[in-house]
Design an enzyme around this catalytic site. Structure first.
Site, PDB file in Angstrom:
ATOM      1  N   ASN A  10       0.875  -1.177   0.000  1.00  0.00           N
ATOM      2  CA  ASN A  10       0.000   0.000   0.000  1.00  0.00           C
ATOM      3  C   ASN A  10       0.912   1.226   0.000  1.00  0.00           C
ATOM      4  O   ASN A  10       1.493   1.559   1.027  1.00  0.00           O
ATOM      5  CB  ASN A  10      -0.885  -0.036   1.253  1.00  0.00           C
ATOM      6  CG  ASN A  10      -1.699   1.237   1.415  1.00  0.00           C
ATOM      7  OD1 ASN A  10      -1.792   2.054   0.483  1.00  0.00           O
ATOM      8  ND2 ASN A  10      -2.285   1.423   2.589  1.00  0.00           N
ATOM      9  N   LYS A  12       0.144   4.289  -0.342  1.00  0.00           N
ATOM     10  CA  LYS A  12      -0.496   5.494   0.223  1.00  0.00           C
ATOM     11  C   LYS A  12      -0.261   6.699  -0.690  1.00  0.00           C
ATOM     12  O   LYS A  12      -0.167   6.540  -1.905  1.00  0.00           O
ATOM     13  CB  LYS A  12      -0.002   5.741   1.653  1.00  0.00           C
ATOM     14  CG  LYS A  12      -0.073   4.467   2.499  1.00  0.00           C
ATOM     15  CD  LYS A  12       0.088   4.722   3.967  1.00  0.00           C
ATOM     16  CE  LYS A  12       0.120   3.385   4.698  1.00  0.00           C
ATOM     17  NZ  LYS A  12       0.031   3.512   6.133  1.00  0.00           N
ATOM     18  N   HIS A  96      -9.474   0.832   4.911  1.00  0.00           N
ATOM     19  CA  HIS A  96      -8.176   1.030   5.571  1.00  0.00           C
ATOM     20  C   HIS A  96      -8.390   1.959   6.768  1.00  0.00           C
ATOM     21  O   HIS A  96      -9.205   2.874   6.721  1.00  0.00           O
ATOM     22  CB  HIS A  96      -7.174   1.649   4.578  1.00  0.00           C
ATOM     23  CG  HIS A  96      -5.781   1.665   5.135  1.00  0.00           C
ATOM     24  ND1 HIS A  96      -5.354   2.629   6.009  1.00  0.00           N
ATOM     25  CD2 HIS A  96      -4.741   0.816   4.955  1.00  0.00           C
ATOM     26  CE1 HIS A  96      -4.091   2.366   6.338  1.00  0.00           C
ATOM     27  NE2 HIS A  96      -3.703   1.271   5.717  1.00  0.00           N
ATOM     28  N   GLU A  98      -6.828   4.383   7.846  1.00  0.00           N
ATOM     29  CA  GLU A  98      -6.671   5.824   7.568  1.00  0.00           C
ATOM     30  C   GLU A  98      -7.945   6.376   6.932  1.00  0.00           C
ATOM     31  O   GLU A  98      -8.310   7.533   7.170  1.00  0.00           O
ATOM     32  CB  GLU A  98      -5.424   6.053   6.690  1.00  0.00           C
ATOM     33  CG  GLU A  98      -4.156   5.888   7.517  1.00  0.00           C
ATOM     34  CD  GLU A  98      -2.923   5.436   6.754  1.00  0.00           C
ATOM     35  OE1 GLU A  98      -2.910   5.523   5.520  1.00  0.00           O
ATOM     36  OE2 GLU A  98      -1.971   4.982   7.413  1.00  0.00           O
ATOM     37  N   GLU A 168      -5.384  -5.319  10.518  1.00  0.00           N
ATOM     38  CA  GLU A 168      -4.402  -4.253  10.703  1.00  0.00           C
ATOM     39  C   GLU A 168      -4.690  -3.505  11.997  1.00  0.00           C
ATOM     40  O   GLU A 168      -5.528  -2.588  12.014  1.00  0.00           O
ATOM     41  CB  GLU A 168      -4.467  -3.266   9.528  1.00  0.00           C
ATOM     42  CG  GLU A 168      -4.126  -3.885   8.193  1.00  0.00           C
ATOM     43  CD  GLU A 168      -3.482  -2.856   7.269  1.00  0.00           C
ATOM     44  OE1 GLU A 168      -2.402  -3.141   6.761  1.00  0.00           O
ATOM     45  OE2 GLU A 168      -4.053  -1.771   7.085  1.00  0.00           O
ATOM     46  N   GLY A 174       2.298   2.099  10.692  1.00  0.00           N
ATOM     47  CA  GLY A 174       3.208   3.225  10.547  1.00  0.00           C
ATOM     48  C   GLY A 174       3.887   3.643  11.836  1.00  0.00           C
ATOM     49  O   GLY A 174       4.512   4.699  11.906  1.00  0.00           O
ATOM     50  N   SER A 213       3.386  -2.335  10.331  1.00  0.00           N
ATOM     51  CA  SER A 213       4.837  -2.306  10.529  1.00  0.00           C
ATOM     52  C   SER A 213       5.525  -3.635  10.216  1.00  0.00           C
ATOM     53  O   SER A 213       6.447  -4.053  10.924  1.00  0.00           O
ATOM     54  CB  SER A 213       5.183  -1.836  11.950  1.00  0.00           C
ATOM     55  OG  SER A 213       4.728  -0.513  12.149  1.00  0.00           O
TER      56      SER A 213
HETATM   57  C1  PEP Z   1      -0.755  -0.022   6.012  1.00  0.00           C
HETATM   58  O1  PEP Z   1      -0.863   1.165   5.780  1.00  0.00           O
HETATM   59  O2  PEP Z   1      -1.619  -0.799   5.561  1.00  0.00           O
HETATM   60  C2  PEP Z   1       0.376  -0.485   6.788  1.00  0.00           C
HETATM   61  C3  PEP Z   1       0.348  -1.691   7.253  1.00  0.00           C
HETATM   62  O3  PEP Z   1       1.409   0.414   6.982  1.00  0.00           O
HETATM   63  P1  PEP Z   1       2.843   0.103   7.667  1.00  0.00           P
HETATM   64  O4  PEP Z   1       3.345  -1.179   7.089  1.00  0.00           O
HETATM   65  O5  PEP Z   1       3.688   1.280   7.312  1.00  0.00           O
HETATM   66  O6  PEP Z   1       2.584  -0.016   9.132  1.00  0.00           O
END
Ligand code: PEP
Length: 253
Positions: A10, A12, A96, A98, A168, A174, A213
């Site tokens: 992803n 973003k 997601h 976000e 998630e 992040g 992460s």
């Molecule tokens: C994500 O945005 O779906 C995500 C898992 O981000 P990160 O790997 O940076 O934590």
């Protein structure tokens, strides 16, 4: 039947033309043809045609990060599932964290987006996950169940056969703070059981990704868990070498 691992990046709101070109070429250079792992990247909307062109005829699939719940019309700024399909997307992330937390997407709206993805032949990658406060309050399973049931209530359990689920935890996205393999496995098993309560066969087939992460050094231990079928990768998917290392970890499980 064994579930084929999926690793999805992803991106973003990152990248420019030159950087996207370098990143895609870097990933393609290290991607094994016919590998056991399905691999996908989700660029920004404007970069989708560029990535679709670069990846045509390769094993690297293209997805989108979001879509409109509407099919067409006076919805300024929105992008429909039909548009994404026409420009080469096979999948789309929905819900997601976000989108849920920064842009106020409700469970119902996520369910409508999930349905819109299916209407246009796209595989929805449905994200679910609890915040840190919710985890501390002991309500992780309740939150995941609510997010999942909103979609099931809207489209029915059989529709999950055409979908991927991504657990998630919001507190891990992040932040550099990953769920431990045991923490993640427990929630993945809960998701599978919840689907299994309605359709045991489907529960065994649906792929559940972990996201939050994931990096090359923790991917192997996460992907080694029984109910983790790959990852949704944010930050590390912007680096071809790191992303490829994560893909290789998924292939070893
Ligand atoms: C994500 O945005 O779906 C995500 C898992 O981000 P990160 O790997 O940076 O934590």
């Amino acid at each position: 039947m064994a579930r084929r691992p999926l690793v999805a990046g992803n991106w973003k709101m990152n990248g420019d033309r030159a950087g996207v070109d370098r990143l895609v070429r870097g990933i393609l250079a290290g991607l094994a043809q016919g590998g056991g792992v399905e691999v996908m990247v989700c660029p920004s909307y404007v970069h989708i045609p560029q990535v679709a062109e670069l990846t045509r005829g390769t094993p690297l699939a293209v997805g989108a990060q979001d879509l409109s719940e509407y099919d067409s019309g006076a919805y300024t700024g929105e992008v429909s599932g039909a548009m994404l399909a026409e420009f080469g997307c096979g999948s789309v992330i929905v819900g997601h964290s976000e989108r849920r937390h920064l842009f106020g997407e409700s469970d119902d709206r996520v369910a409508e987006k999930f349905a819109a993805a299916l209407r246009h032949g796209l595989t929805p990658v449905l994200c679910v996950g609890e915040t840190l406060e919710e985890r501390r309050a002991g309500s992780t399973e309740q939150v995941i169940a609510r997010q999942l049931d909103a979609v099931i209530g809207h489209v029915g359990v059989p529709a999950l056969a055409g979908a991927v689920i991504a657990y998630e935890p919001v507190w891990a996205i992040g932040t550099g703070q990953t769920a431990t393999p045991d923490q993640a496995q427990a929630v993945h098993a809960f998701i599978r059981e919840r689907i299994g309560g309605r359709d045991p066969g489907l529960a065994g087939e649906v792929r559940i990704l972990y996201g939050g992460s994931v990096k090359p050094d923790n991917a192997g231990s996460l992907f080694g868990m029984a109910d983790i079928d790959g990852g949704l990768i944010g930050g590390a998917s912007l680096d071809a070498d790191a992303f490829l290392a994560i893909v290789r970890s998924a292939g070893q499980e």
